[in-house]
Design a protein around this motif. Structure first.
Motif, short mmCIF file in Angstrom:
data_model
loop_
_atom_site.label_atom_id
_atom_site.label_comp_id
_atom_site.label_asym_id
_atom_site.label_seq_id
_atom_site.Cartn_x
_atom_site.Cartn_y
_atom_site.Cartn_z
N ASP A 144 0.94 -1.21 -0.06
CA ASP A 144 -0.09 -0.06 0.09
C ASP A 144 0.98 1.12 0.05
O ASP A 144 1.67 1.43 1.07
N VAL A 145 0.86 1.99 -1.18
CA VAL A 145 1.68 3.27 -1.29
C VAL A 145 1.41 4.32 -0.05
O VAL A 145 2.40 5.02 0.24
N MET A 146 0.08 4.33 0.50
CA MET A 146 -0.26 5.15 1.61
C MET A 146 0.60 4.52 2.81
O MET A 146 1.18 5.48 3.61
N ASN A 147 0.69 3.58 2.79
CA ASN A 147 1.66 2.99 4.18
C ASN A 147 2.84 3.61 3.95
O ASN A 147 3.60 4.10 5.09
N LYS A 148 3.56 3.37 2.74
CA LYS A 148 4.74 3.73 2.48
C LYS A 148 5.06 5.23 2.58
O LYS A 148 6.06 5.59 3.23
N LEU A 149 4.00 6.04 2.34
CA LEU A 149 4.05 7.24 2.37
C LEU A 149 3.94 7.64 3.77
O LEU A 149 5.05 8.78 4.31
N GLN A 150 3.27 7.22 4.73
CA GLN A 150 3.08 7.65 6.08
C GLN A 150 4.53 7.14 6.86
O GLN A 150 5.17 7.92 7.71
N ARG A 151 5.19 6.04 6.38
CA ARG A 151 6.31 5.83 7.04
C ARG A 151 7.71 6.59 6.73
O ARG A 151 8.24 6.93 7.52
N ALA A 152 7.55 6.90 5.30
CA ALA A 152 8.68 7.83 4.95
C ALA A 152 8.64 9.10 5.58
O ALA A 152 9.67 9.85 5.92
N ILE A 153 7.48 9.70 5.82
CA ILE A 153 7.38 11.10 6.52
C ILE A 153 7.89 10.99 7.83
O ILE A 153 8.57 11.81 8.16
N LEU A 154 7.70 9.91 8.48
CA LEU A 154 8.24 9.73 9.90
C LEU A 154 9.49 9.52 9.93
O LEU A 154 10.23 10.11 10.97
N VAL A 155 10.15 8.94 8.86
CA VAL A 155 11.46 8.64 8.78
C VAL A 155 12.33 9.97 8.53
O VAL A 155 13.38 10.22 9.06
N LEU A 156 11.62 10.98 7.82
CA LEU A 156 12.07 12.21 7.28
C LEU A 156 12.49 12.84 8.71
O LEU A 156 13.31 13.97 8.58
N TYR A 157 11.94 12.77 9.91
CA TYR A 157 12.16 13.41 11.12
C TYR A 157 13.63 13.13 11.54
O TYR A 157 14.13 14.08 11.88
N SER A 158 14.10 12.03 11.17
CA SER A 158 15.45 11.60 11.53
C SER A 158 16.44 12.54 10.38
O SER A 158 17.67 12.69 10.96
N ASP A 160 16.19 15.54 10.07
CA ASP A 160 15.94 17.22 10.26
C ASP A 160 16.54 17.51 11.32
O ASP A 160 16.67 16.77 12.51
N GLU A 161 17.47 18.64 11.21
CA GLU A 161 18.49 18.87 12.23
C GLU A 161 17.59 19.56 13.49
O GLU A 161 17.71 19.27 14.60
N LYS A 162 16.58 20.05 13.34
CA LYS A 162 15.39 20.68 14.41
C LYS A 162 14.01 20.19 14.24
O LYS A 162 13.28 20.92 13.97
N PRO A 163 13.88 18.91 14.27
CA PRO A 163 12.61 18.50 13.86
C PRO A 163 11.37 18.98 14.94
O PRO A 163 10.11 19.06 14.36
N ASP A 164 11.90 19.11 16.16
CA ASP A 164 10.90 19.55 17.16
C ASP A 164 10.44 21.16 17.27
O ASP A 164 9.68 21.53 17.98
N CYS A 165 11.08 21.90 16.49
CA CYS A 165 11.01 23.15 16.60
C CYS A 165 9.85 23.69 16.27
O CYS A 165 9.33 23.35 15.07
N LEU A 166 9.33 24.57 16.89
CA LEU A 166 8.04 25.09 16.62
C LEU A 166 7.94 26.71 16.01
O LEU A 166 7.05 27.10 16.01
N GLU A 167 9.09 27.08 15.81
CA GLU A 167 9.27 28.46 15.10
C GLU A 167 8.60 28.27 13.86
O GLU A 167 8.93 27.33 13.23
N ILE A 168 7.89 29.29 13.51
CA ILE A 168 7.09 29.37 11.99
C ILE A 168 7.95 28.94 10.82
O ILE A 168 7.97 28.45 9.93
#
Length: 451
Positions: A144-158, A160-168
């Motif tokens: 299921d490509v939607m499953n792959k898309l969702q997993r890929a999004i979560l991996v992209l967190y890794s 990102d140097e500042k993934p949890d930053c909430l500055e706009i």
């Protein structure tokens, strides 16, 4: 030893089946409670209108007027940042979807200079990070490509140097990267699925700078890279029509809810993808295709309207197809007389069907729409309004474009991600409270026995 393993397996299956019945029984809430305590099931009022839970300036959906307690059906209207969808479709021209993304994020349509710069920025983000494709997409393909898309999004967190930053400014950067990379992820996800599960050759084409989203998708999913201007422009139209649909649609509301917790962009957008995957939301066009395929299989002449009407009645009566009693592609939570997206797509599907010699199929979809309206008026009264929604014709248009059905819903997500990002930013800058509605507790009628 082998008999023992089968015995254990059978015991596990029988135990699981029994416990599943128990879980379903324990989890079920009697519908009478909703009436007794005036609980808005599905966050909808008794007349079908949505319960107002917030504000948005991004998009609005109109299907009725409400005055002095009377709900009056009207022709459907859809607005992106206060601009009607018909106007946008007629005037956006080349790179229409990119202009819509800009509009949703920044509140205005770009000028020529802004558009050129914006396309260049997206082009700079389209290519996936080094090793990401191999490690995240190719090494663990999904059916299921939607499953792959969702997993890929979560991996992209890794990545990102500042993934949890909430500055706009940081959230905007994350949003632009996701918007640019969705087409690449779904295209590669589809190629991996087709290679590993369908024994097709593996083709991975790099995104083309300056081509735009629609052209890049067609370029990346086809082995020969070829597409016509009509195909490109039609897919661009589909992306525009799916880009936004107010804050109350399930995936946008999911984005608001999850973002209100203060979590990261990847978690919020991943949650929205999970919502869109459902057959009651973004996956509805797949149910339309399945229903139409079922009609074709069971009717010798599906152009015979009397036979088609009888079969549609059987679908509603839960006698055939999936026995859910639903005619997919018909009806909407807000639209009553018409869905403007369906009106636009119906016209485009007719144009494409005529060019490709598939008018008989177009007439089938047209007759499903017409006959379903007749059936509902006959069964529920002349004042009942039910209209075709965007899903009735979107899947057919995808088929006319020779786009595999595995990509129907992922393309919807690719169109909608800019809206999710805009809604996320709107939530974070406008309302700092976590969304936390109340659920009324119901005591068990039988007392628990303590052993």
């Amino acid at each position: 030893m082998e008999n023992r393993e089968w015995l254990i397996r059978d015991l596990k299956q029988s135990w699981l089946a029994e416990r599943a019945k128990k879980v379903a029984q324990v989890g079920k809430i009697d519908k009478e409670y909703y009436h007794q305590y005036d609980i808005k099931q599905g966050l909808r009022n008794s007349d079908g209108t949505g319960v107002v839970v917030g504000f948005t300036k991004i998009g609005s959906v109109h299907g009725y007027t409400y005055c002095d307690g009377i709900k009056t059906p009207i022709e459907g209207k859809l607005f992106y940042r206060d601009i009607e969808i018909d106007t946008l479709v007629k005037n956006t021209g080349e790179f229409g979807f990119e202009k819509i993304v800009y509009l949703l994020l920044f509140g205005e349509l770009p000028g020529d200079k802004e558009l050129k710069q914006f396309i260049s920025i997206l082009d700079g983000f389209r290519k996936l990070p080094t090793h990401f494709t191999e490690n995240t997409i190719l090494k663990s393909p999904s059916k299921d490509v939607m499953n792959k898309l969702q997993r890929a999004i979560l991996v992209l967190y890794s990545y990102d140097e500042k993934p949890d930053c909430l500055e706009i400014d940081r959230i905007l950067l994350q949003s632009l990267k996701l918007i640019a990379r969705f087409p690449t992820i779904i295209s590669y996800g589809y190629q991996a699925k087709a290679h590993y599960f369908d024994d097709q050759s593996l083709y991975l084409h790099n995104p083309k700078p300056g081509a735009g989203t629609a052209a890049n998708i067609l370029h990346m999913i086809r082995s020969n890279n070829e597409y016509t201007n009509l195909e490109r422009d039609t897919l661009d139209l589909l992306l525009i029509l799916h880009a936004e649909h107010g804050g109350g649609n399930n995936s946008a509301f999911t984005t608001h809810v999850v973002s209100s917790s203060g979590t990261d962009t990847y978690s919020a957008v991943g949650a929205a993808v999970g919502s869109l995957k459902g057959p009651k939301h973004g996956g509805a066009n797949l149910r339309v295709k399945a229903m139409v395929d079922n009609i074709k299989e069971n009717l010798a002449d599906y152009s015979d309207q009397s036979e088609l009407k009888l079969y549609l009645e059987k679908i509603l009566d839960k006698k055939v197809f999936d026995q859910k009693g639903l005619i997919y592609g018909m009806g909407h939570a807000v639209y009553t007389i018409s869905d403007p997206r369906a009106v636009i797509l119906k016209s485009k599907s007719k144009e494409l069907a005529l060019a490709k010699g598939r008018m008989q199929e177009f007439e089938l979809y047209n007759n499903i729409e017409k006959l379903t309206k007749e059936i509902f008026k006959e069964r529920r009264g002349a004042d009942v309004n039910i209209c075709a929604n965007v899903d009735l014709y979107s899947g057919f248009v995808y088929q006319l474009l020779n786009i595999p059905e595995e990509l129907f819903t992922p393309l919807f997500a690719t169109a909608r991600v800019a809206s999710w990002c805009a809604h996320r930013i709107e939530q974070l800058v406008s309302d700092t409270k976590i969304i936390r509605p109340a659920y009324k507790s119901i005591k068990n009628e039988e007392k628990c026995t303590i052993i």
